[in-house]
Design an enzyme around this catalytic site. Structure first.
Site, PDB file in Angstrom:
ATOM      1  N   GLU A   1       3.512  -5.430  -7.074  1.00 14.10           N
ATOM      2  CA  GLU A   1       4.874  -5.004  -6.733  1.00 14.10           C
ATOM      3  C   GLU A   1       5.739  -4.932  -7.996  1.00 14.10           C
ATOM      4  O   GLU A   1       6.525  -5.847  -8.287  1.00 14.10           O
ATOM      5  CB  GLU A   1       5.444  -5.992  -5.702  1.00 14.10           C
ATOM      6  CG  GLU A   1       6.787  -5.623  -5.124  1.00 14.10           C
ATOM      7  CD  GLU A   1       6.726  -4.494  -4.099  1.00 14.10           C
ATOM      8  OE1 GLU A   1       5.673  -3.842  -3.954  1.00 14.10           O
ATOM      9  OE2 GLU A   1       7.763  -4.253  -3.458  1.00 14.10           O
TER      10      GLU A   1
ATOM     11  N   LYS B   1       3.728   0.689 -10.625  1.00 12.79           N
ATOM     12  CA  LYS B   1       3.491   1.608  -9.495  1.00 12.79           C
ATOM     13  C   LYS B   1       3.731   3.052  -9.929  1.00 12.79           C
ATOM     14  O   LYS B   1       2.935   3.937  -9.633  1.00 12.79           O
ATOM     15  CB  LYS B   1       4.389   1.241  -8.307  1.00 12.79           C
ATOM     16  CG  LYS B   1       3.839   0.051  -7.488  1.00 12.79           C
ATOM     17  CD  LYS B   1       4.626  -0.128  -6.199  1.00 12.79           C
ATOM     18  CE  LYS B   1       4.304  -1.402  -5.453  1.00 12.79           C
ATOM     19  NZ  LYS B   1       2.964  -1.502  -4.892  1.00 12.79           N
TER      20      LYS B   1
ATOM     21  N   SER C   1       6.738  -3.198  -0.552  1.00 11.24           N
ATOM     22  CA  SER C   1       7.566  -3.823   0.475  1.00 11.24           C
ATOM     23  C   SER C   1       9.045  -3.719   0.124  1.00 11.24           C
ATOM     24  O   SER C   1       9.886  -3.859   0.999  1.00 11.24           O
ATOM     25  CB  SER C   1       7.224  -5.298   0.679  1.00 11.24           C
ATOM     26  OG  SER C   1       6.147  -5.715  -0.067  1.00 11.24           O
TER      27      SER C   1
ATOM     28  N   HIS D   1       4.130   1.324   4.799  1.00  6.81           N
ATOM     29  CA  HIS D   1       4.286  -0.128   4.660  1.00  6.81           C
ATOM     30  C   HIS D   1       3.495  -0.846   5.746  1.00  6.81           C
ATOM     31  O   HIS D   1       3.901  -0.877   6.908  1.00  6.81           O
ATOM     32  CB  HIS D   1       5.782  -0.482   4.722  1.00  6.81           C
ATOM     33  CG  HIS D   1       6.061  -1.924   4.494  1.00  6.81           C
ATOM     34  ND1 HIS D   1       7.139  -2.580   5.029  1.00  6.81           N
ATOM     35  CD2 HIS D   1       5.390  -2.872   3.781  1.00  6.81           C
ATOM     36  CE1 HIS D   1       7.120  -3.848   4.660  1.00  6.81           C
ATOM     37  NE2 HIS D   1       6.063  -4.051   3.908  1.00  6.81           N
TER      38      HIS D   1
ATOM     39  N   ASN E   1       0.853  -7.872   6.705  1.00  7.36           N
ATOM     40  CA  ASN E   1      -0.268  -8.756   6.406  1.00  7.36           C
ATOM     41  C   ASN E   1      -0.523  -9.738   7.549  1.00  7.36           C
ATOM     42  O   ASN E   1       0.427 -10.369   7.994  1.00  7.36           O
ATOM     43  CB  ASN E   1       0.095  -9.523   5.112  1.00  7.36           C
ATOM     44  CG  ASN E   1      -1.024 -10.389   4.608  1.00  7.36           C
ATOM     45  OD1 ASN E   1      -2.172 -10.206   4.968  1.00  7.36           O
ATOM     46  ND2 ASN E   1      -0.676 -11.369   3.791  1.00  7.36           N
TER      47      ASN E   1
ATOM     48  N   ASN F   1      12.269  -5.333   6.978  1.00 11.08           N
ATOM     49  CA  ASN F   1      12.794  -6.377   6.096  1.00 11.08           C
ATOM     50  C   ASN F   1      14.321  -6.346   6.017  1.00 11.08           C
ATOM     51  O   ASN F   1      14.954  -7.379   5.836  1.00 11.08           O
ATOM     52  CB  ASN F   1      12.182  -6.270   4.699  1.00 11.08           C
ATOM     53  CG  ASN F   1      10.775  -6.850   4.692  1.00 11.08           C
ATOM     54  OD1 ASN F   1      10.434  -7.686   5.544  1.00 11.08           O
ATOM     55  ND2 ASN F   1       9.946  -6.407   3.779  1.00 11.08           N
TER      56      ASN F   1
HETATM   57  P1  NAD Z   1      -2.510  -8.418  -4.770  1.00  9.13           P
HETATM   58  O1  NAD Z   1      -2.001  -9.046  -6.031  1.00  9.13           O
HETATM   59  O2  NAD Z   1      -3.339  -9.217  -3.840  1.00  9.13           O
HETATM   60  O3  NAD Z   1      -3.347  -7.122  -5.152  1.00  9.13           O
HETATM   61  C1  NAD Z   1      -2.965  -6.207  -6.133  1.00  9.13           C
HETATM   62  C2  NAD Z   1      -4.241  -5.561  -6.660  1.00  9.13           C
HETATM   63  O4  NAD Z   1      -3.882  -4.437  -7.429  1.00  9.13           O
HETATM   64  C3  NAD Z   1      -5.073  -6.479  -7.571  1.00  9.13           C
HETATM   65  O5  NAD Z   1      -6.400  -6.504  -7.117  1.00  9.13           O
HETATM   66  C4  NAD Z   1      -4.980  -5.808  -8.942  1.00  9.13           C
HETATM   67  O6  NAD Z   1      -6.156  -5.963  -9.707  1.00  9.13           O
HETATM   68  C5  NAD Z   1      -4.774  -4.367  -8.530  1.00  9.13           C
HETATM   69  N1  NAD Z   1      -4.196  -3.516  -9.568  1.00  9.13           N
HETATM   70  C6  NAD Z   1      -3.233  -3.806 -10.466  1.00  9.13           C
HETATM   71  N2  NAD Z   1      -2.992  -2.717 -11.225  1.00  9.13           N
HETATM   72  C7  NAD Z   1      -3.805  -1.732 -10.805  1.00  9.13           C
HETATM   73  C8  NAD Z   1      -4.043  -0.392 -11.203  1.00  9.13           C
HETATM   74  N3  NAD Z   1      -3.383   0.140 -12.225  1.00  9.13           N
HETATM   75  N4  NAD Z   1      -4.952   0.316 -10.494  1.00  9.13           N
HETATM   76  C9  NAD Z   1      -5.632  -0.211  -9.490  1.00  9.13           C
HETATM   77  N5  NAD Z   1      -5.483  -1.480  -9.089  1.00  9.13           N
HETATM   78  C10 NAD Z   1      -4.566  -2.231  -9.736  1.00  9.13           C
HETATM   79  O7  NAD Z   1      -1.209  -7.853  -4.051  1.00  9.13           O
HETATM   80  P2  NAD Z   1      -0.999  -7.529  -2.505  1.00  9.13           P
HETATM   81  O8  NAD Z   1      -0.451  -8.710  -1.834  1.00  9.13           O
HETATM   82  O9  NAD Z   1      -2.210  -6.867  -1.955  1.00  9.13           O
HETATM   83  O10 NAD Z   1       0.178  -6.470  -2.599  1.00  9.13           O
HETATM   84  C11 NAD Z   1      -0.014  -5.137  -2.955  1.00  9.13           C
HETATM   85  C12 NAD Z   1       1.207  -4.328  -2.558  1.00  9.13           C
HETATM   86  O11 NAD Z   1       1.422  -4.434  -1.159  1.00  9.13           O
HETATM   87  C13 NAD Z   1       2.496  -4.776  -3.220  1.00  9.13           C
HETATM   88  O12 NAD Z   1       3.276  -3.659  -3.474  1.00  9.13           O
HETATM   89  C14 NAD Z   1       3.143  -5.635  -2.142  1.00  9.13           C
HETATM   90  O13 NAD Z   1       4.547  -5.696  -2.256  1.00  9.13           O
HETATM   91  C15 NAD Z   1       2.745  -4.884  -0.892  1.00  9.13           C
HETATM   92  N6  NAD Z   1       2.738  -5.678   0.338  1.00  9.13           N
HETATM   93  C16 NAD Z   1       2.246  -6.935   0.334  1.00  9.13           C
HETATM   94  C17 NAD Z   1       2.237  -7.668   1.522  1.00  9.13           C
HETATM   95  C18 NAD Z   1       1.678  -9.068   1.563  1.00  9.13           C
HETATM   96  O14 NAD Z   1       1.992  -9.800   2.502  1.00  9.13           O
HETATM   97  N7  NAD Z   1       0.855  -9.450   0.621  1.00  9.13           N
HETATM   98  C19 NAD Z   1       2.731  -7.081   2.695  1.00  9.13           C
HETATM   99  C20 NAD Z   1       3.196  -5.780   2.663  1.00  9.13           C
HETATM  100  C21 NAD Z   1       3.190  -5.082   1.468  1.00  9.13           C
END
Ligand code: NAD
Length: 715
Positions: A403, A408, A430, A451, A454, A501
């Site tokens: 995030e 991004k 998010s 969106h 989880n 949110n």
């Molecule tokens: P995470 O840290 O578990 O996973 C992120 C992944 O992205 C990692 O595996 C990392 O190696 C990979 N990554 C980083 N840079 C990259 C690139 N250039 N190319 C490809 N892969 C790359 O994070 P997450 O919890 O899965 O969150 C991911 C997104 O989803 C964020 O934007 C977050 O805000 C959103 N989100 C998260 C949740 C939650 O509850 N975890 C809920 C809704 C949305």
């Protein structure tokens, strides 16, 4: 043809056997609306008037048998006085009883779904033959009511108290094996053999090989068990049902009470008891909310169906990031049949993502929900990779990397170079503005938000976000992809926090102010859980992650400084500063220990109170009513603002998003229906009462207008 109506026909076949067929014209399914009931009565009269009919099979001209009563008629009907509702049930039952009393053998051929009134129609017949492809059930409790076409009378008399209570109180949809085992149907046959099997059974009755009159008689008499045993059976069931349903869902318990009260009665008297009990539950706020919810769900599906019409074909997907969310998205896409490429920059992340998918699938196999071959197929349709090979054949890509706006934007710009012209891109951010992310793209029209929540495989909602430049075709494709993944998409316009949110964080702000003013966070959790939330706010923050919560709250405060910025240290910030991140590191508002199954179990932690002392007034007990008002007003008023600002298209979509996305108590129908249940005027007055707490508590203009005009959000 003996009778031909708009919904029911009766035709003489061979050997004096006739076929009564339900086939509601102009509709894709059969349902018991008022017109069908009237038609059914005329068909019965025609059968009575014919001296040629010796036996009857009951069939459907649709893929389903009968899906149940027409729920679109409920809102108007339930608005009537209790006596009128009871009269409706009783009059319908007179028709069913008249059919049951025809002195000929009647066998129903259940070809597809027979739910609610549809199954009650089957119970009226003397015998039930079911296709192995059909499913049946009495799901009325899910609408806050219970069966009222004789279901509570015939079920216990046919299958015993225990089984009847299970079928009626859980409302579960059942497969043929279970239906046969419990005695709800008499035979299960191959789909193609259904018609002949039903006719064969009628012939056996006519030949005197089966005593259909004796079988029918059981349904006309009081329950067979001696009164004492019946009482014991009902008492055990009531306690069990009460525990499972909880006091917020009165219908299952009322259904058991009705069955118990009518146990010693003959059919007609028992049907009176059913009708009165039904009218009582139909008037509960739970029934209003749950029926409303069903209709809102239908409305959302209709809206989405229209939107998705212009979607592009989706054969191949990709996800960027194999973390918690990326892994979940890959799993869900593959499970539902869209092959997906999962790209990350770290080998380890790909392994973790694949392992997670593999674990989830293995669980399904262990539970018998999937075979090993299917598991292999699903797994092989997730392709982990570290590079962009094959991306030119991808139709839709979801970005789920860390995030961070810069990361991004650079990842999205990079992938845009690797794909074909028409590929649709989405971000699972998010908190970051979709319009802002789109600034990095050459074709911002092909980009929108998607969106997910989880854990992805469990949470039904996907917010599909329209940025300033997002095209209709992009929205259509993202909606279609979410549907293909088995999710419920809701389309919203871009704003900080999007819809869910934006509405959730004011609720957390309400929590912060309560703790500031001396409330015990554990008391707040208990009150809100009792109100109907799956968990209270402190526990929810621990589960979401305190760090995530603090970050998102900051974004919201920047987006809406007039009402979401606070001038005191919030309890969540205090937890964050003390490295209490919630479940993820074992301590937040609560401390987490592992239970026997290895799952985190929350326990109280005195340390939290110590940390909160400097920011909080002296601890004191709050009235439950005050806690509920102070928590719910900010959430509900913000939902109204989202409607006012056109972030969401309708009240139905707003409410459904809260139910699918954050588990808003379904029996309260969603934030807007909750306002309606209190009354727009009374709710606006409640806002005024708490307006001294800040702008989040002020009644929005739309609420004031509705209050002044005596209008509600739902008609
Ligand atoms: P995470 O840290 O578990 O996973 C992120 C992944 O992205 C990692 O595996 C990392 O190696 C990979 N990554 C980083 N840079 C990259 C690139 N250039 N190319 C490809 N892969 C790359 O994070 P997450 O919890 O899965 O969150 C991911 C997104 O989803 C964020 O934007 C977050 O805000 C959103 N989100 C998260 C949740 C939650 O509850 N975890 C809920 C809704 C949305």
């Amino acid at each position: 043809m003996i009778y031909q109506g708009n919904a029911v026909s009766v035709q003489l076949l061979d050997d004096g056997i006739a076929e009564l067929k339900f086939d509601l014209q102009g509709e894709s399914v059969n349902k018991f609306n008022r017109a069908t009931l009237e038609d059914f009565q005329k068909a019965i009269d025609a059968i009575k008037g014919s001296d040629q009919i010796k036996g009857l099979i009951v069939t459907s001209g649709k893929k389903v048998f009968i899906v149940g009563a027409d729920i679109t008629e409920f809102t108007e009907m339930f608005a009537q006085e209790e006596a009128e509702i009871a009269k409706w049930s009783r009059e319908a039952n007179n028709i069913f009883s008249a059919f049951e009393d025809l002195d000929i053998p009647k066998v129903v051929a259940i070809n597809g779904f027979a739910m609610g009134g549809g199954l009650e129609m089957c119970l009226v017949c003397d015998f039930r033959v079911m296709s192995e492809q059909a499913q049946i059930g009495l799901p009325e409790v899910k609408l806050g009511i219970f069966p009222a076409f004789g279901g509570t009378v015939r079920m216990p008399r046919l299958v015993g108290v225990d089984n009847a209570v299970e079928w009626i109180a859980t409302g579960a949809q059942q497969r043929p094996e279970k239906a046969l085992k419990d005695g709800v149907v008499d035979a299960v046959v191959k789909h193609d053999d259904l018609h002949n099997a039903a006719i064969d059974l009628v012939k056996q009755c006519l030949a005197g090989k089966i005593d259909f009159r004796a079988k029918r008689q059981e349904k006309l008499e009081p329950l067979k068990l001696p009164p004492m045993e019946n009482m014991m059976a009902f008492q055990t069931c009531t306690a069990m049902v009460m525990q499972q349903a909880g006091k917020n869902y009165p219908a299952p318990v009322e259904a058991v009470k009705v069955m118990q009260k009518a146990a010693g009665m003959k059919r007609e008297e028992a049907l009176d008891v059913e009708a009165q009990g039904f009218a009582k539950v139909a008037k509960t706020p739970q029934a209003t909310a749950l029926v409303g919810l069903f209709l809102a769900d239908q409305q959302v599906k209709k809206v989405n169906g229209k939107v998705a019409k212009t979607a592009k074909d989706i054969q191949q997907a990709a996800v960027l990031g194999a973390g918690i969310m990326g892994g979940g998205i890959a799993f869900q896409s593959a499970l539902k049949g869209t092959p997906i490429i999962m790209k990350d920059i770290a080998d380890k992340a790909l392994d973790l993502g694949m392992n997670e998918a593999s674990k989830l699938l293995a669980k399904r196999v262990a539970k018998g929900k999937m075979d090993a071959a299917k598991m292999g197929k699903v797994l092989s349709s997730i392709r982990p990779t570290l590079n962009y090979g094959d991306f030119e054949n991808v139709n839709v890509i979801v970005e789920a990397v860390v995030e961070n706006t810069k990361v991004k934007q650079s990842v999205l710009a990079e992938v845009e170079e690797k794909v074909a012209d028409g590929t649709i891109l989405a971000s699972n951010t998010s908190t970051i503005s979709i319009t802002k992310l789109a600034e990095a793209l050459k074709k911002p029209e092909n980009f929108g938000g998607m969106h997910f929540f989880n854990p992805v495989h469990m949470m039904p909602l996907v917010e599909v976000i329209r940025g300033e430049k997002t095209s209709d075709e992009t929205i259509a494709t993202l909606v279609a992809y979410a549907q293909k993944m088995g999710k419920n998409p809701i389309v919203v316009n871009d704003c900080p926090g999007f819809l869910v949110n934006r509405v959730l964080f004011p609720y957390f702000a309400g929590f912060g102010m309560l703790v500031r003013d001396g409330a015990d966070f554990q008391q707040v959790d208990k009150v809100m859980q009792k109100f109907g939330w799956p968990m209270g706010p402190a526990y929810l923050l621990d589960v979401v992650g305190i760090d995530t919560g603090v970050h998102a709250a900051k974004v919201m405060a920047e987006g809406f400084p007039d009402r979401m910025q606070h001038d005191f240290k919030d309890p969540t910030e205090i937890m964050f500063e003390n490295e209490r991140y919630g479940q993820k590191n074992g301590i937040g508002f609560y401390r987490y220990e592992q239970d026997k199954k290895g799952k985190p179990k929350k326990v109280a932690d005195e340390g939290s109170y110590e940390l909160l002392k400097p920011m909080a007034a002296e601890r004191k007990e709050f009235d439950a009513e005050e806690i509920i008002a102070r928590m719910m007003i900010p959430m509900c008023t913000e939902t109204v603002r989202c409607l006012e600002d056109n972030i969401v298209g309708s009240a139905a979509e707003a409410d459904m998003a809260m139910i699918y996305g954050i588990g808003f108590p379904p029996f309260r129908g969603g934030p807007l229906r909750y306002i309606d249940s209190i009354g727009t005027k009374a709710f606006a007055d409640l806002c005024d009462k708490y307006a001294h707490l800040g702008a989040l508590y002020e009644a929005p203009q739309m609420l004031k207008d509705k209050a002044a005009k005596g209008e509600s959000f739902f008609a």
